[in-house]
Write a protein that holds these residues in place. Structure first.
Motif, PDB file in Angstrom:
ATOM      1  N   GLU A   1      -7.928  15.198  -8.245  1.00 37.46           N
ATOM      2  CA  GLU A   1      -6.531  15.004  -7.870  1.00 37.46           C
ATOM      3  C   GLU A   1      -6.246  13.519  -7.670  1.00 37.46           C
ATOM      4  O   GLU A   1      -6.940  12.823  -6.942  1.00 37.46           O
ATOM      5  N   SER A   2      -5.209  13.034  -8.359  1.00 35.87           N
ATOM      6  CA  SER A   2      -4.858  11.627  -8.273  1.00 35.87           C
ATOM      7  C   SER A   2      -4.207  11.319  -6.935  1.00 35.87           C
ATOM      8  O   SER A   2      -3.390  12.110  -6.431  1.00 35.87           O
ATOM      9  N   ARG A   3      -4.583  10.178  -6.357  1.00 34.11           N
ATOM     10  CA  ARG A   3      -4.027   9.766  -5.065  1.00 34.11           C
ATOM     11  C   ARG A   3      -3.264   8.463  -5.240  1.00 34.11           C
ATOM     12  O   ARG A   3      -3.732   7.554  -5.914  1.00 34.11           O
ATOM     13  N   PRO A   4      -2.081   8.332  -4.615  1.00 34.07           N
ATOM     14  CA  PRO A   4      -1.358   7.053  -4.685  1.00 34.07           C
ATOM     15  C   PRO A   4      -2.193   5.941  -4.050  1.00 34.07           C
ATOM     16  O   PRO A   4      -2.824   6.129  -3.012  1.00 34.07           O
ATOM     17  N   LEU A   5      -2.197   4.798  -4.698  1.00 34.18           N
ATOM     18  CA  LEU A   5      -2.960   3.665  -4.193  1.00 34.18           C
ATOM     19  C   LEU A   5      -2.038   2.585  -3.634  1.00 34.18           C
ATOM     20  O   LEU A   5      -2.323   1.983  -2.608  1.00 34.18           O
ATOM     21  N   GLY A   6      -0.917   2.349  -4.280  1.00 34.18           N
ATOM     22  CA  GLY A   6       0.021   1.322  -3.869  1.00 34.18           C
ATOM     23  C   GLY A   6       0.772   0.803  -5.075  1.00 34.18           C
ATOM     24  O   GLY A   6       0.756   1.406  -6.150  1.00 34.18           O
ATOM     25  N   HIS A   7       1.432  -0.332  -4.901  1.00 32.85           N
ATOM     26  CA  HIS A   7       2.186  -0.885  -6.007  1.00 32.85           C
ATOM     27  C   HIS A   7       2.271  -2.398  -5.904  1.00 32.85           C
ATOM     28  O   HIS A   7       2.178  -2.984  -4.820  1.00 32.85           O
ATOM     29  N   LEU A   8       2.424  -3.028  -7.051  1.00 30.32           N
ATOM     30  CA  LEU A   8       2.697  -4.456  -7.153  1.00 30.32           C
ATOM     31  C   LEU A   8       4.205  -4.633  -7.274  1.00 30.32           C
ATOM     32  O   LEU A   8       4.836  -4.102  -8.202  1.00 30.32           O
ATOM     33  N   ARG A   9       4.779  -5.362  -6.349  1.00 25.43           N
ATOM     34  CA  ARG A   9       6.224  -5.563  -6.364  1.00 25.43           C
ATOM     35  C   ARG A   9       6.528  -6.932  -6.953  1.00 25.43           C
ATOM     36  O   ARG A   9       6.073  -7.961  -6.469  1.00 25.43           O
TER      37      ARG A   9
ATOM     38  N   GLY B   1      10.873  -5.539 -10.762  1.00 31.22           N
ATOM     39  CA  GLY B   1      10.447  -4.146 -10.705  1.00 31.22           C
ATOM     40  C   GLY B   1       9.093  -3.990 -10.038  1.00 31.22           C
ATOM     41  O   GLY B   1       8.617  -4.906  -9.356  1.00 31.22           O
ATOM     42  N   VAL B   2       8.454  -2.829 -10.249  1.00 29.32           N
ATOM     43  CA  VAL B   2       7.176  -2.548  -9.609  1.00 29.32           C
ATOM     44  C   VAL B   2       6.182  -2.017 -10.639  1.00 29.32           C
ATOM     45  O   VAL B   2       6.565  -1.478 -11.681  1.00 29.32           O
ATOM     46  N   ARG B   3       4.909  -2.180 -10.312  1.00 24.40           N
ATOM     47  CA  ARG B   3       3.813  -1.601 -11.083  1.00 24.40           C
ATOM     48  C   ARG B   3       3.066  -0.660 -10.150  1.00 24.40           C
ATOM     49  O   ARG B   3       2.507  -1.098  -9.146  1.00 24.40           O
ATOM     50  N   ILE B   4       3.070   0.633 -10.470  1.00 28.58           N
ATOM     51  CA  ILE B   4       2.515   1.649  -9.585  1.00 28.58           C
ATOM     52  C   ILE B   4       1.057   1.905  -9.947  1.00 28.58           C
ATOM     53  O   ILE B   4       0.702   2.032 -11.127  1.00 28.58           O
ATOM     54  N   ARG B   5       0.200   2.002  -8.926  1.00 31.50           N
ATOM     55  CA  ARG B   5      -1.226   2.237  -9.122  1.00 31.50           C
ATOM     56  C   ARG B   5      -1.660   3.474  -8.339  1.00 31.50           C
ATOM     57  O   ARG B   5      -1.216   3.709  -7.211  1.00 31.50           O
ATOM     58  N   SER B   6      -2.552   4.248  -8.972  1.00 41.00           N
ATOM     59  CA  SER B   6      -3.131   5.430  -8.331  1.00 41.00           C
ATOM     60  C   SER B   6      -4.636   5.384  -8.508  1.00 41.00           C
ATOM     61  O   SER B   6      -5.173   4.527  -9.216  1.00 41.00           O
ATOM     62  N   ALA B   7      -5.356   6.325  -7.882  1.00 40.33           N
ATOM     63  CA  ALA B   7      -6.818   6.378  -7.976  1.00 40.33           C
ATOM     64  C   ALA B   7      -7.264   7.818  -8.085  1.00 40.33           C
ATOM     65  O   ALA B   7      -6.640   8.727  -7.507  1.00 40.33           O
ATOM     66  N   ALA B   8      -8.332   8.060  -8.822  1.00 45.64           N
ATOM     67  CA  ALA B   8      -8.878   9.408  -8.991  1.00 45.64           C
ATOM     68  C   ALA B   8     -10.329   9.294  -9.430  1.00 45.64           C
ATOM     69  O   ALA B   8     -10.794   8.231  -9.859  1.00 45.64           O
ATOM     70  N   ARG B   9     -11.019  10.415  -9.329  1.00 40.37           N
ATOM     71  CA  ARG B   9     -12.414  10.471  -9.784  1.00 40.37           C
ATOM     72  C   ARG B   9     -12.454  11.047 -11.186  1.00 40.37           C
ATOM     73  O   ARG B   9     -11.834  12.073 -11.479  1.00 40.37           O
ATOM     74  N   LEU B  10     -13.203  10.389 -12.063  1.00 39.56           N
ATOM     75  CA  LEU B  10     -13.316  10.807 -13.453  1.00 39.56           C
ATOM     76  C   LEU B  10     -14.523  11.722 -13.598  1.00 39.56           C
ATOM     77  O   LEU B  10     -15.657  11.326 -13.329  1.00 39.56           O
TER      78      LEU B  10
ATOM     79  N   GLY C   1       0.783  -1.231   0.000  1.00 36.90           N
ATOM     80  CA  GLY C   1       0.000   0.000   0.000  1.00 36.90           C
ATOM     81  C   GLY C   1       0.810   1.274   0.000  1.00 36.90           C
ATOM     82  O   GLY C   1       0.293   2.340  -0.310  1.00 36.90           O
ATOM     83  N   GLY C   2       2.082   1.218   0.332  1.00 35.36           N
ATOM     84  CA  GLY C   2       2.899   2.428   0.397  1.00 35.36           C
ATOM     85  C   GLY C   2       3.555   2.760  -0.925  1.00 35.36           C
ATOM     86  O   GLY C   2       3.358   2.090  -1.937  1.00 35.36           O
ATOM     87  N   PRO C   3       4.380   3.812  -0.920  1.00 37.06           N
ATOM     88  CA  PRO C   3       5.098   4.193  -2.144  1.00 37.06           C
ATOM     89  C   PRO C   3       6.128   3.139  -2.535  1.00 37.06           C
ATOM     90  O   PRO C   3       6.653   2.409  -1.687  1.00 37.06           O
ATOM     91  N   ALA C   4       6.413   3.060  -3.812  1.00 37.49           N
ATOM     92  CA  ALA C   4       7.358   2.076  -4.314  1.00 37.49           C
ATOM     93  C   ALA C   4       8.793   2.497  -4.005  1.00 37.49           C
ATOM     94  O   ALA C   4       9.122   3.690  -4.051  1.00 37.49           O
ATOM     95  N   PRO C   5       9.666   1.568  -3.670  1.00 38.95           N
ATOM     96  CA  PRO C   5      11.082   1.900  -3.452  1.00 38.95           C
ATOM     97  C   PRO C   5      11.702   2.526  -4.701  1.00 38.95           C
ATOM     98  O   PRO C   5      11.486   2.044  -5.817  1.00 38.95           O
ATOM     99  N   GLU C   6      12.446   3.594  -4.531  1.00 38.05           N
ATOM    100  CA  GLU C   6      13.038   4.290  -5.674  1.00 38.05           C
ATOM    101  C   GLU C   6      14.110   3.454  -6.361  1.00 38.05           C
ATOM    102  O   GLU C   6      14.447   3.705  -7.521  1.00 38.05           O
ATOM    103  N   SER C   7      14.635   2.454  -5.661  1.00 40.49           N
ATOM    104  CA  SER C   7      15.706   1.637  -6.234  1.00 40.49           C
ATOM    105  C   SER C   7      15.198   0.635  -7.260  1.00 40.49           C
ATOM    106  O   SER C   7      15.991   0.073  -8.025  1.00 40.49           O
ATOM    107  N   LEU C   8      13.885   0.388  -7.278  1.00 42.42           N
ATOM    108  CA  LEU C   8      13.337  -0.608  -8.196  1.00 42.42           C
ATOM    109  C   LEU C   8      12.823   0.048  -9.471  1.00 42.42           C
ATOM    110  O   LEU C   8      12.172   1.101  -9.420  1.00 42.42           O
TER     111      LEU C   8
END
Length: 376
Positions: free
Chosen positions: A283-291, A295-304, A236-243
């Motif tokens: 405004e887009s909000r960070p949702l989490g990431h798949l590790r 590497g990682v796949r970053i996901r966010s959420a927003a209202r359309l 659920g947190g931000p993705a590591p910058e090293s990946l």
């Protein structure tokens, strides 16, 4: 029902009403009813005896099968000792037997698992000239019911016990592999039934495995190509910058709680749109990431708030060759290959939806959005 003769409720030949009877002039020059002997004889109606009517009805076989999936959305198919193609569990409906009862009986006989499968996914009409039937069988055509066997847990799958004959093995196959494993008509039927389950709009009516009223998933051929595996662990947190980042995608919510999904018209592949900040979304909000290992796949959420015309700038708009649809988060999961992290990501999606003040979306058929866009 047979068409009966022209009789009234007493069983006597019916006569026209008073207003419909022929008239003749009386001596005073006024019109009156015609004399009985001058009334025309009514023509006999077209009719059949019960025996003739019964003989006129089409004769069809009846069968039932069950669509079962595992937690990864793969379909259970059987190998049998009497044909090379894989089959869904099922078989002929016995005389006087209900199709749902036949489905439960066949699954028990073939897999050793007791169950009850009342929910229908498809009803298919198979024509008498369908290939694959020996002439000696004098195949008259068939009505085949496909029932929903649900998603089986690992424990239930481990409890499968095959009979001593007929069924020689089972496997769970990727939906896109069904056309290679099954007879073409059987594969079409299984895929349509699976799409009907994902859509949640009720059973599909099929003719030789083809829907009479195809929905968006049928029209776009979803699940005809392998799903792209995204089987990392959810964080659920931000993705590591090293990946390294493999991709960025956004869960963009419409006001009804469904999300925007892109479907490739040439392959039927499904994916979420890329995040694209702008006036069309909140405004887009960070949702989490798949590790994943690499590497990682970053996901966010927003209202359309709106969706521009196809090909214009904005989220999900500058995507040539893609149809834009609205689907529930659960339908996105069912159309994807997320592995064990699927439920964790889905829980995060619903948390984001609630924070955006949007309602949960009940399952309903996937809706294709118009090319000119939409504003809410």
């Amino acid at each position: 029902m047979p068409q009966l003769t022209d009789t009234d409720h007493t069983g006597q030949p019916g006569h026209a009403d008073q207003a419909d009877r022929p008239v003749q002039a009386d001596l005073a020059g006024t019109a009156g009813p015609a004399a009985p002997e001058e009334r025309p004889v009514a023509a006999a109606g077209t009719w059949m005896t019960p025996a003739e009517y019964g003989a006129s009805r089409a004769t069809l076989w009846s069968a039932a099968c069950v669509l079962i999936t595992d937690a990864d959305g793969r379909v259970l198919v059987q190998t049998v000792d009497y044909r090379p193609d894989r089959l869904l569990p099922g078989g002929a409906v016995d005389a006087g037997e209900a199709p749902s009862a036949a489905a439960a009986r066949e699954v028990y006989e073939e897999l050793g698992i007791r169950g009850h499968y009342p929910r229908g996914l498809a009803v298919d009409w198979i024509p008498a000239d369908a290939p694959g039937y020996e002439p000696e069988m004098r195949f008259p055509g068939e009505i085949l019911h496909v029932f929903d066997g649900g998603t089986w847990s690992g424990e239930r799958i481990a409890a499968i016990r095959l009979p001593g004959q007929e069924i020689t093995g089972v496997q769970f196959a990727e939906p896109a592999d069904l056309p290679c494993l099954m007879h073409p008509g059987d594969a079409r039927r299984a895929l349509c039934a699976l799409r009907a389950r994902i859509d949640g709009g009720g059973p599909a009516l099929l003719e030789d495995g083809r829907p009479t009223a195809p929905g968006a998933l049928d029209r776009l051929g979803v699940l005809r190509t392998p799903r792209a595996p995204q089987r990392g662990t959810w964080h659920g947190g931000p993705a590591p910058e090293s990946l390294p980042v493999h991709d960025r995608a956004a869960w963009l919510f419409a006001p009804d709680g469904r999300v925007l999904v892109l479907i490739a018209r040439d392959t039927g592949a499904v994916r979420l749109p890329e995040p694209a900040p702008g006036p069309l979304i909140s405004e887009s909000r960070p949702l989490g990431h798949l590790r994943e290992a690499e590497g990682v796949r970053i996901r966010s959420a927003a209202r359309l708030r709106a969706l521009g015309p196809a090909g214009a700038a904005g989220p999900g708009c500058a995507e040539p060759g893609y149809a834009r649809v609205l689907a529930t988060p659960e339908q996105v999961r069912d159309l994807s290959d997320w592995g064990p992290a699927a439920e964790d990501q889905l829980a995060a999606v619903h948390t984001a939806r609630a924070r955006l003040g949007l309602p949960p979306a009940p399952r309903r058929p996937v809706t294709e959005l118009p090319a000119e866009g939409v504003t809410w």
